[in-house]
Design an enzyme around this catalytic site. Structure first.
Site, PDB file in Angstrom:
ATOM      1  N   GLU A  67      21.058  49.103  77.758  1.00  0.00           N
ATOM      2  CA  GLU A  67      21.088  48.738  78.401  1.00  0.00           C
ATOM      3  C   GLU A  67      21.232  49.396  78.985  1.00  0.00           C
ATOM      4  O   GLU A  67      20.464  50.324  80.489  1.00  0.00           O
ATOM      5  CB  GLU A  67      20.962  46.769  78.730  1.00  0.00           C
ATOM      6  CG  GLU A  67      19.994  46.292  78.061  1.00  0.00           C
ATOM      7  CD  GLU A  67      18.429  46.348  78.301  1.00  0.00           C
ATOM      8  OE1 GLU A  67      17.958  47.600  78.960  1.00  0.00           O
ATOM      9  OE2 GLU A  67      17.563  46.168  77.726  1.00  0.00           O
ATOM     10  N   CYS A 233      -4.731  48.225  75.460  1.00  0.00           N
ATOM     11  CA  CYS A 233      -3.807  47.258  76.404  1.00  0.00           C
ATOM     12  C   CYS A 233      -4.169  46.373  75.580  1.00  0.00           C
ATOM     13  O   CYS A 233      -5.210  45.622  75.248  1.00  0.00           O
ATOM     14  CB  CYS A 233      -3.857  47.183  77.049  1.00  0.00           C
ATOM     15  SG  CYS A 233      -3.225  46.004  78.075  1.00  0.00           S
ATOM     16  N   CYS A 239      -5.863  41.777  83.454  1.00  0.00           N
ATOM     17  CA  CYS A 239      -5.656  42.996  83.553  1.00  0.00           C
ATOM     18  C   CYS A 239      -6.996  43.226  85.158  1.00  0.00           C
ATOM     19  O   CYS A 239      -7.208  43.076  84.402  1.00  0.00           O
ATOM     20  CB  CYS A 239      -5.478  44.179  83.840  1.00  0.00           C
ATOM     21  SG  CYS A 239      -5.015  45.391  84.425  1.00  0.00           S
TER      22      CYS A 239
HETATM   23 FE1  SF4 Z   1      -3.533  47.401  80.690  1.00  0.00          FE
HETATM   24 FE2  SF4 Z   1      -3.895  47.314  82.473  1.00  0.00          FE
HETATM   25 FE3  SF4 Z   1      -2.206  48.607  82.280  1.00  0.00          FE
HETATM   26 FE4  SF4 Z   1      -4.291  49.080  81.860  1.00  0.00          FE
HETATM   27  S1  SF4 Z   1      -3.824  49.088  83.472  1.00  0.00           S
HETATM   28  S2  SF4 Z   1      -2.971  49.244  80.259  1.00  0.00           S
HETATM   29  S3  SF4 Z   1      -5.526  47.338  80.737  1.00  0.00           S
HETATM   30  S4  SF4 Z   1      -1.963  46.565  82.002  1.00  0.00           S
END
Ligand code: SF4
Length: 422
Positions: A67, A233, A239
């Site tokens: 770390e 993702c 998100c």
């Molecule tokens: Fe995932 Fe949101 Fe980052 Fe795009 S912006 S990679 S959807 S967390």
């Protein structure tokens, strides 16, 4: 109320848009993120040690070293340094017995040199004052180990000891700000506090170390600063930045539309509303950084013929505190801005005379070129000269802070990357 644990009592609750207030969503996010991590995680030497090392103190030490090295430094660079470090000093006890010179030599090239020194000082403290036993909780790690801040303490406690405590580093800041459309200055204490609260809410209770590493790994490999790979993702359905990119329309009054309240402390400021050309990279936002300070330093590569005819170079040791503390360098002298070249040479010649104990003619200094090196907050220009010395050059033995080295010895010494460029 649980979502706000640790927030000052008087702080108003942030709008739900910026929180994880649904337990079912938190569960789903943990599951999706951990499943992705189990499939895609990078194979890294400190992860192997954290998983396999049965001795709790050795395990905590192994994570701690990783770390500290990873602060401000890329994973790819750290791997080799980490492997050599753990071979040389596999335990706290071994590190506590090392000399600072050995630590600096191994750290040379990794940057931010005080990290190695502080790590060693803290290891000595664990050995002498804590009977070699690593503290087991984030609170104790932060309280008892010099140089261990809130992030490092949380990382060691969750990864080595399974404490369900969150972590917030640069990668986590980016991911969380995007997940919850946080566009206020992400370096402000108010936003940082909210992100710590959120990290503590999200962290998986049964696999906290893996969860924290997964969140950071997502930021390092998928939710990257410039072109995030949202299509791949594992948490895109959670998100809000991604959803807004897909479905958002340019709002007529952005700051009001963002939260339904006009003075939200986590939304982008009204003066810099959502910019649809940026998509998810609207988040996070930071106040403009101060530009780095410009410095000029004259440095001279002094060369002599060594006893076997091979060239040797003079290196001198820097003071034991301040920038690049205790590292070795070619004799160097900080210069006032806008100094005339002639004056620059004269000052450097005087400085060299102090090291080698005999007069140096300013006109004999050969200008080689300039080397630019960016330290975190300094834009450093080295004005490089060279000088060949004839005859017998011996240093005053009282000057133990200087020595002649061959090129190979130079590279094995505790010298900074900037000096290697010189
Ligand atoms: Fe995932 Fe949101 Fe980052 Fe795009 S912006 S990679 S959807 S967390």
């Amino acid at each position: 109320a649980a979502l706000l644990t640790g927030a000052p009592a008087a702080a108003p609750a942030p709008p739900a848009r910026h929180l994880f207030s649904e337990p079912a969503e938190v569960e789903a996010l943990r599951r999706n993120l951990l499943a992705w991590y189990d499939r895609c995680k990078r194979d890294l030497p400190w992860r192997a040690l954290a998983a396999m090392e049965p001795d709790a103190d050795r395990r905590g030490y192994a994570v701690w070293v990783s770390e500290i090295m990873l602060q401000q430094t890329q994973v790819a660079t750290v791997i080799d340094y980490y492997t050599r470090w753990m071979q040389k000093w596999p335990t706290l006890q071994a590190l506590a017995q090392a000399s600072l010179e050995e630590v600096n030599e191994l750290w040379a090239g990794l940057g931010y040199y005080s990290r190695g020194k502080r790590l060693q000082e803290a290891a000595r403290k664990v050995v002498s004052e804590l009977a070699g036993r690593m503290p087991r909780t984030a609170e104790d790690l932060q309280k008892l180990l010099p140089g261990v801040g809130r992030y490092t303490a949380g990382a060691i406690a969750s990864i080595s000891y399974g404490q369900a405590t969150g972590v917030v580093d640069g990668n986590v800041i980016r991911v969380l700000c995007r997940l919850r459309c946080i566009g206020a200055d992400s370096s402000s204490p108010a936003v940082i506090d909210q992100l710590w609260d959120m990290a503590n809410v999200l962290v998986d209770r049964s696999r906290p170390g893996d969860f924290n590493q997964a969140l950071m790994e997502l930021g390092a490999t998928v939710c990257v600063p410039k072109s995030p790979l949202c299509g791949e993702c594992p948490v895109k359905q959670h998100c809000r930045a991604w959803r807004r990119k897909l479905f958002g329309k340019a709002p007529p009054v952005p700051d009001v539309e963002d939260c339904g309240v006009g003075d939200c402390s986590l939304c982008p400021p009204a003066t810099e509303p959502w910019d649809s050309s940026l998509g998810v990279t609207n988040f996070p936002r930071k106040a403009a950084k101060k530009p780095p300070r410009a410095m000029r330093t004259a440095t001279c590569v002094l060369e002599r013929r060594g006893c076997h005819g091979a060239p040797e170079y003079l290196i001198v040791q820097r003071p034991s505190s301040g920038l690049l503390a205790g590292l070795w360098e070619f004799p160097s002298l900080p210069l006032a801005q806008d100094l005339q070249e002639e004056k620059e040479r004269e000052e450097l010649a005087d400085h060299l005379q102090a090291w080698i104990g005999r007069p140096v003619a300013a006109t004999g200094l050969q200008f080689i070129g300039e080397v630019i090196h960016i330290f975190s907050h300094i834009h450093q220009t080295y004005v490089v000269y060279s000088l060949h010395l004839d005859g017998d050059v011996t240093l005053d033995p009282a000057l133990s802070l200087s020595r002649w080295v061959t090129e190979d010895e130079f590279h094995a010494s505790a010298v900074s990357t900037a000096m290697k460029k010189v």
